[in-house]
Design a protein around this motif. Sequence first.
Motif, PDB file in Angstrom:
ATOM      1  N   MET A 324       0.829  -1.203   0.000  1.00 40.13           N
ATOM      2  CA  MET A 324       0.000   0.000   0.000  1.00 40.13           C
ATOM      3  C   MET A 324       0.862   1.251   0.000  1.00 40.13           C
ATOM      4  O   MET A 324       0.595   2.214  -0.729  1.00 40.13           O
ATOM      5  N   SER A 325       1.900   1.246   0.820  1.00 42.81           N
ATOM      6  CA  SER A 325       2.791   2.397   0.886  1.00 42.81           C
ATOM      7  C   SER A 325       3.474   2.634  -0.455  1.00 42.81           C
ATOM      8  O   SER A 325       3.511   3.760  -0.956  1.00 42.81           O
ATOM      9  N   LYS A 326       3.982   1.560  -1.043  1.00 41.32           N
ATOM     10  CA  LYS A 326       4.740   1.705  -2.289  1.00 41.32           C
ATOM     11  C   LYS A 326       3.864   2.234  -3.416  1.00 41.32           C
ATOM     12  O   LYS A 326       4.241   3.174  -4.125  1.00 41.32           O
ATOM     13  N   SER A 330       4.214   6.199  -4.655  1.00 43.82           N
ATOM     14  CA  SER A 330       4.780   6.412  -5.992  1.00 43.82           C
ATOM     15  C   SER A 330       3.785   7.098  -6.911  1.00 43.82           C
ATOM     16  O   SER A 330       4.154   7.994  -7.682  1.00 43.82           O
ATOM     17  N   ASP A 331       2.527   6.715  -6.853  1.00 46.99           N
ATOM     18  CA  ASP A 331       1.524   7.390  -7.678  1.00 46.99           C
ATOM     19  C   ASP A 331       1.331   8.849  -7.241  1.00 46.99           C
ATOM     20  O   ASP A 331       1.250   9.761  -8.073  1.00 46.99           O
ATOM     21  N   THR A 332       1.249   9.069  -5.935  1.00 41.17           N
ATOM     22  CA  THR A 332       1.014  10.418  -5.429  1.00 41.17           C
ATOM     23  C   THR A 332       2.199  11.328  -5.712  1.00 41.17           C
ATOM     24  O   THR A 332       2.032  12.502  -6.056  1.00 41.17           O
ATOM     25  N   LEU A 375       0.665  -4.857  -7.283  1.00 44.13           N
ATOM     26  CA  LEU A 375       0.552  -4.650  -5.839  1.00 44.13           C
ATOM     27  C   LEU A 375      -0.900  -4.464  -5.421  1.00 44.13           C
ATOM     28  O   LEU A 375      -1.338  -4.986  -4.397  1.00 44.13           O
ATOM     29  N   LYS A 376      -1.659  -3.724  -6.205  1.00 43.68           N
ATOM     30  CA  LYS A 376      -3.075  -3.536  -5.884  1.00 43.68           C
ATOM     31  C   LYS A 376      -3.818  -4.871  -5.923  1.00 43.68           C
ATOM     32  O   LYS A 376      -4.703  -5.141  -5.096  1.00 43.68           O
ATOM     33  N   GLY A 380      -5.753  -6.593  -2.902  1.00 40.84           N
ATOM     34  CA  GLY A 380      -7.160  -6.938  -3.077  1.00 40.84           C
ATOM     35  C   GLY A 380      -7.472  -8.382  -2.772  1.00 40.84           C
ATOM     36  O   GLY A 380      -8.563  -8.707  -2.291  1.00 40.84           O
ATOM     37  N   ARG A 381      -6.532  -9.266  -3.048  1.00 41.66           N
ATOM     38  CA  ARG A 381      -6.762 -10.691  -2.771  1.00 41.66           C
ATOM     39  C   ARG A 381      -6.882 -10.982  -1.288  1.00 41.66           C
ATOM     40  O   ARG A 381      -7.464 -12.001  -0.893  1.00 41.66           O
ATOM     41  N   ASN A 382      -6.330 -10.106  -0.458  1.00 41.28           N
ATOM     42  CA  ASN A 382      -6.370 -10.333   1.000  1.00 41.28           C
ATOM     43  C   ASN A 382      -7.532  -9.617   1.686  1.00 41.28           C
ATOM     44  O   ASN A 382      -7.634  -9.624   2.907  1.00 41.28           O
TER      45      ASN A 382
END
Length: 383
Positions: A324-326, A330-332, A375-376, A380-382
């Motif tokens: 989530m952090s990565k 990176s997007d922000t 990563l998303k 999401g799988r969890n």
Amino acid sequence: MIENYRPNWMDEELDAVQDMTRRFVAEHITPKQEKWYEQGYTDREVWLKAGELGILAPDISAEYGGSGGHFGHEAVIGHELCVSGDSSWRTCKQIHVIAAHYIERYGTEQQKQRWLPGICSGELIAGMGMTEPDGGTDLQNMRTKAIRDGDNYRISGSKTFITNGSTADILILATKTDPSQKAKGVSLFIFETKTPGFSVSKRLKKIGLHGSDTAELFFDDCVVPADRLLGEVEGKGFYQMMQDLTYERALTGVNCAAVMEHALNVSAEYAHERKMFGGKLIDLQNTRFVLAEVKTQATIARVFVDFTVEQMIKGNMTSDLASMSKWWMSDTHSEVINRCLQLFGGHGYILEYPIARMYVDARIESIYAGANEVLKDLIGRNI
């Protein structure tokens, strides 16, 4: 950025590391940026100086030549490199310390004693040989093979997009020791680049991070002693990579948050200096709105990343949180830099301005250490 703000994980020792790193950057990093930018790699002397000061591998155990610190030490150093505007050595150093962690975490005692002191001192430059021309994030389907031959392995294949590729002395090299298997057939080696059959095709010309060394590598029937197999156990490589990607993703988040802070600082300075319409750029309401929004985003990022650092120090970091952090950082940070560049107008398109270099450097962050889309999906799988 936040007045009187001090993360809970900071202490006097880390304050001292921060001050030392700041002086190191001012003396040995900032003056060399243009040289490294033109030549496409960093000079070996900076590695040796960082090793001498103990900031090259700060969270590697002292018994193996490191400084015996924790993730907070690496976070402080990474932050200082990024807020200084370094776009060369910080990426190279990040990969170097990640390689050191693989050896400390999974290597035999003999492997740790043999390789880690040189990595920590800067006498050895380390890289990670994971990505291949036909696949990046899909590591379990790599084609580089390591076939057992008596007391040795014979390694053949190729890697690409390898940071420190043309300057590294050793690589943590991902191979297939059992091509019939996917994840269970992957094994890691501590590979010496002086091995016959190894070659560097060329330094790759990237759109950004021009001062960091990125190369394509080839392995033509390289004979490697069996004791170079990381941990001396086959088939553990994919598990090892998945475990240590958490460290890399957490550190990427730290760096992206720091770059946001740097982008805000240079943009605010420019807005106060730039003359426009009989006043200054900062006098325009739109400029103040943009900087206010960017400051808010950068502040949220810093608080978020400080939480992840705290979890890393406590040993509570999860793969989900690191992912989530990565992806969010990176997007922000790409969004923040894009908005800041717009304030510079045409000057923002000129590479003499730091914001322009930040813009092209930023694009890789959502790709390496696991593409953000992957990563998303993992997060999401969890859920």
